[in-house]
Design an enzyme around this catalytic site. Sequence first.
Site, PDB file in Angstrom:
ATOM      1  N   ASP A 196     -51.222 -76.994  35.641  1.00  0.00           N
ATOM      2  CA  ASP A 196     -51.866 -77.431  36.875  1.00  0.00           C
ATOM      3  C   ASP A 196     -51.274 -76.640  38.034  1.00  0.00           C
ATOM      4  OD1 ASP A 196     -53.488 -79.370  35.666  1.00  0.00           O
ATOM      5  OD2 ASP A 196     -51.950 -80.917  35.843  1.00  0.00           O
ATOM      6  N   ASP A 254     -59.941 -79.558  35.304  1.00  0.00           N
ATOM      7  CA  ASP A 254     -60.004 -80.925  35.822  1.00  0.00           C
ATOM      8  C   ASP A 254     -61.182 -81.070  36.784  1.00  0.00           C
ATOM      9  OD1 ASP A 254     -57.622 -81.444  34.438  1.00  0.00           O
ATOM     10  OD2 ASP A 254     -56.384 -81.066  36.199  1.00  0.00           O
TER      11      ASP A 254
END
Length: 167
Positions: free
Chosen positions: A121, A137
């Site tokens: 991320d 995401d």
Amino acid sequence: MRTEKACLVGGGILTVLFLAADQITKYLARITLAGTSGIALIPGVFELYYLENRGAAFGILNNRQLIFILIALVITALAAYVYVRLPADSSYHLLRFVCVLIISGAVGNMIDRLTHGYVIDFLYFSLIDFPVFNFADCYVCVGAGLAVILLFTVYRSDEFSFLKLDK
């Protein structure tokens, strides 16, 4: 009117492009952001910040990679089933796009879990202290949000008879 083959090819190409964008940005995040304190693109609002996420949002189910891989496989299979069964006419283009987004996101994070044991991320809204996330995401969230909106505003339940298994 598009043919079913053209829809499958177009969806496949779009999925590959979304997956490439996800994997390339994660690779770039790993080689440029890992070991740094991040890069503030808009100070106090939005940053690029490297995080190895071994769970889901907010770290739930930390180190339960098998669960996430199985969930991603089920979601991918369901979205692919819907995509393949969708009629080729233009009234289903948005729903087809939703399937591509969801497949791309699920597979993108599954690739990370299988190759690294975690998801990379790197996008962080520091203004609201939102969890760090990535393109995959975004694909899943936007796809799911669009699906809900479409199912409540555009499509009627009787328009989905083509999804029945008995056909």
